[in-house]
Scaffold this motif. Sequence first.
Motif, PDB file in Angstrom:
ATOM      1  N   ILE A 106     112.404  10.699  56.031  1.00 56.94           N
ATOM      2  CA  ILE A 106     112.297   9.525  56.907  1.00 56.94           C
ATOM      3  C   ILE A 106     113.610   8.755  56.925  1.00 56.94           C
ATOM      4  CG2 ILE A 106     111.167   7.259  57.157  1.00 56.94           C
ATOM      5  CD1 ILE A 106     108.578   8.705  56.079  1.00 56.94           C
ATOM      6  N   PHE A 107     114.191   8.524  55.750  1.00 56.13           N
ATOM      7  CA  PHE A 107     115.471   7.825  55.697  1.00 56.13           C
ATOM      8  C   PHE A 107     116.578   8.635  56.366  1.00 56.13           C
ATOM      9  CE2 PHE A 107     113.500   5.267  52.258  1.00 56.13           C
ATOM     10  CZ  PHE A 107     113.740   4.019  52.806  1.00 56.13           C
ATOM     11  N   GLY A 108     116.497   9.957  56.253  1.00 54.60           N
ATOM     12  CA  GLY A 108     117.472  10.815  56.924  1.00 54.60           C
ATOM     13  C   GLY A 108     117.399  10.679  58.435  1.00 54.60           C
ATOM     14  N   ILE A 109     116.193  10.629  58.967  1.00 55.10           N
ATOM     15  CA  ILE A 109     116.015  10.470  60.415  1.00 55.10           C
ATOM     16  C   ILE A 109     116.528   9.099  60.862  1.00 55.10           C
ATOM     17  CG2 ILE A 109     114.305  10.270  62.273  1.00 55.10           C
ATOM     18  CD1 ILE A 109     112.619  12.362  60.628  1.00 55.10           C
ATOM     19  N   ILE A 110     116.187   8.066  60.113  1.00 53.81           N
ATOM     20  CA  ILE A 110     116.651   6.721  60.457  1.00 53.81           C
ATOM     21  C   ILE A 110     118.173   6.653  60.420  1.00 53.81           C
ATOM     22  CG2 ILE A 110     116.691   4.299  59.701  1.00 53.81           C
ATOM     23  CD1 ILE A 110     113.750   4.780  58.727  1.00 53.81           C
ATOM     24  N   GLY A 111     118.764   7.212  59.367  1.00 52.84           N
ATOM     25  CA  GLY A 111     120.230   7.208  59.251  1.00 52.84           C
ATOM     26  C   GLY A 111     120.895   7.957  60.388  1.00 52.84           C
ATOM     27  N   ALA A 112     120.360   9.118  60.738  1.00 53.85           N
ATOM     28  CA  ALA A 112     120.931   9.892  61.843  1.00 53.85           C
ATOM     29  C   ALA A 112     120.778   9.155  63.162  1.00 53.85           C
ATOM     30  CB  ALA A 112     120.269  11.265  61.919  1.00 53.85           C
ATOM     31  N   PHE A 113     119.648   8.496  63.357  1.00 58.50           N
ATOM     32  CA  PHE A 113     119.396   7.735  64.578  1.00 58.50           C
ATOM     33  C   PHE A 113     120.414   6.600  64.717  1.00 58.50           C
ATOM     34  CE2 PHE A 113     117.249   4.564  67.211  1.00 58.50           C
ATOM     35  CZ  PHE A 113     116.798   5.343  68.265  1.00 58.50           C
ATOM     36  N   VAL A 114     120.743   5.960  63.597  1.00 56.81           N
ATOM     37  CA  VAL A 114     121.711   4.859  63.600  1.00 56.81           C
ATOM     38  C   VAL A 114     123.140   5.384  63.810  1.00 56.81           C
ATOM     39  CG1 VAL A 114     122.758   3.070  62.142  1.00 56.81           C
ATOM     40  CG2 VAL A 114     120.267   3.324  62.223  1.00 56.81           C
ATOM     41  N   LEU A 115     123.472   6.492  63.154  1.00 61.98           N
ATOM     42  CA  LEU A 115     124.840   7.019  63.233  1.00 61.98           C
ATOM     43  C   LEU A 115     125.129   7.797  64.518  1.00 61.98           C
ATOM     44  CD1 LEU A 115     125.286   8.246  59.556  1.00 61.98           C
ATOM     45  CD2 LEU A 115     126.341   6.243  60.632  1.00 61.98           C
ATOM     46  N   PHE A 116     124.123   8.364  65.139  1.00 63.92           N
ATOM     47  CA  PHE A 116     124.326   9.196  66.330  1.00 63.92           C
ATOM     48  C   PHE A 116     125.082   8.470  67.450  1.00 63.92           C
ATOM     49  CE2 PHE A 116     122.901  10.944  70.419  1.00 63.92           C
ATOM     50  CZ  PHE A 116     123.416  12.225  70.307  1.00 63.92           C
ATOM     51  N   PRO A 117     124.699   7.234  67.811  1.00 66.14           N
ATOM     52  CA  PRO A 117     125.448   6.568  68.883  1.00 66.14           C
ATOM     53  C   PRO A 117     126.907   6.309  68.516  1.00 66.14           C
ATOM     54  CG  PRO A 117     123.503   5.273  68.270  1.00 66.14           C
ATOM     55  CD  PRO A 117     123.552   6.464  67.375  1.00 66.14           C
ATOM     56  N   LEU A 118     127.152   6.061  67.242  1.00 63.53           N
ATOM     57  CA  LEU A 118     128.533   5.837  66.809  1.00 63.53           C
ATOM     58  C   LEU A 118     129.351   7.131  66.923  1.00 63.53           C
ATOM     59  CD1 LEU A 118     127.774   3.670  63.660  1.00 63.53           C
ATOM     60  CD2 LEU A 118     128.501   2.877  65.920  1.00 63.53           C
ATOM     61  N   LEU A 119     128.783   8.237  66.447  1.00 62.63           N
ATOM     62  CA  LEU A 119     129.471   9.520  66.550  1.00 62.63           C
ATOM     63  C   LEU A 119     129.655   9.942  67.993  1.00 62.63           C
ATOM     64  CD1 LEU A 119     127.865  11.614  63.680  1.00 62.63           C
ATOM     65  CD2 LEU A 119     130.197  10.741  63.806  1.00 62.63           C
ATOM     66  N   SER A 120     128.716   9.594  68.850  1.00 61.42           N
ATOM     67  CA  SER A 120     128.775   9.974  70.256  1.00 61.42           C
ATOM     68  C   SER A 120     129.936   9.323  70.984  1.00 61.42           C
ATOM     69  CB  SER A 120     127.473   9.592  70.968  1.00 61.42           C
ATOM     70  OG  SER A 120     126.391  10.281  70.410  1.00 61.42           O
TER      71      SER A 120
END
Length: 187
Positions: free
Chosen positions: A152-166
């Motif tokens: 769950i924390f992995g999904i939340i972290g990826a969701f938060v970081l994805f727009p930044l990486l994009s």
Amino acid sequence: MKKMNNIKKLVIAALMAALTAVATMAIQIPSPLHGYVHLGDSLVLLCGIVLGPLGGALAAAIGSMMADLLTGYFIYAPATLVIKGLAAFAAGLVFSGLAKSAKVQVNRYAAVVISGISSAVIVILGYFVYEIFLYGVPAAAANTIFNAVQGIFGIIGAFVLFPLLSKVPDIRDMLNMPHITPKKSAN
């Protein structure tokens, strides 16, 4: 030009592997079965999304296994290599399938969450099977709770970081996302 793109992809893969190791090692909350809960799964998921199934699997597997080796969790290193590699591979497949499908109109952020769920399921089941051999069924079953929380924390972290990486041009190109551009200032 193609050679330069391959070099960029290799550098990004190495960076993602290193970031996966660092995120895994930075905060480690021990679980009852000699494992630990960490934030590295957000990077495992992003490895698959950014680098695709194969490149993501290699970067996530190597980075995650290195974290186990560098922090003394040697007994988990072989399983981590396989499990995190499979998790990133699945995330990459699911994300690219959803993001590129003309039939299914899924926004890329929803695709991150859905691919994260597939990745988390692989991690939970993979460590459950591995820990059955180490500790038996009851203990392995008890540890699935910690692996689920980590997922769950992995999904939340990826969701938060994805727009930044994009917003990073080279990563945006790898994601084939030319429509996402940084906002221009009003000046």
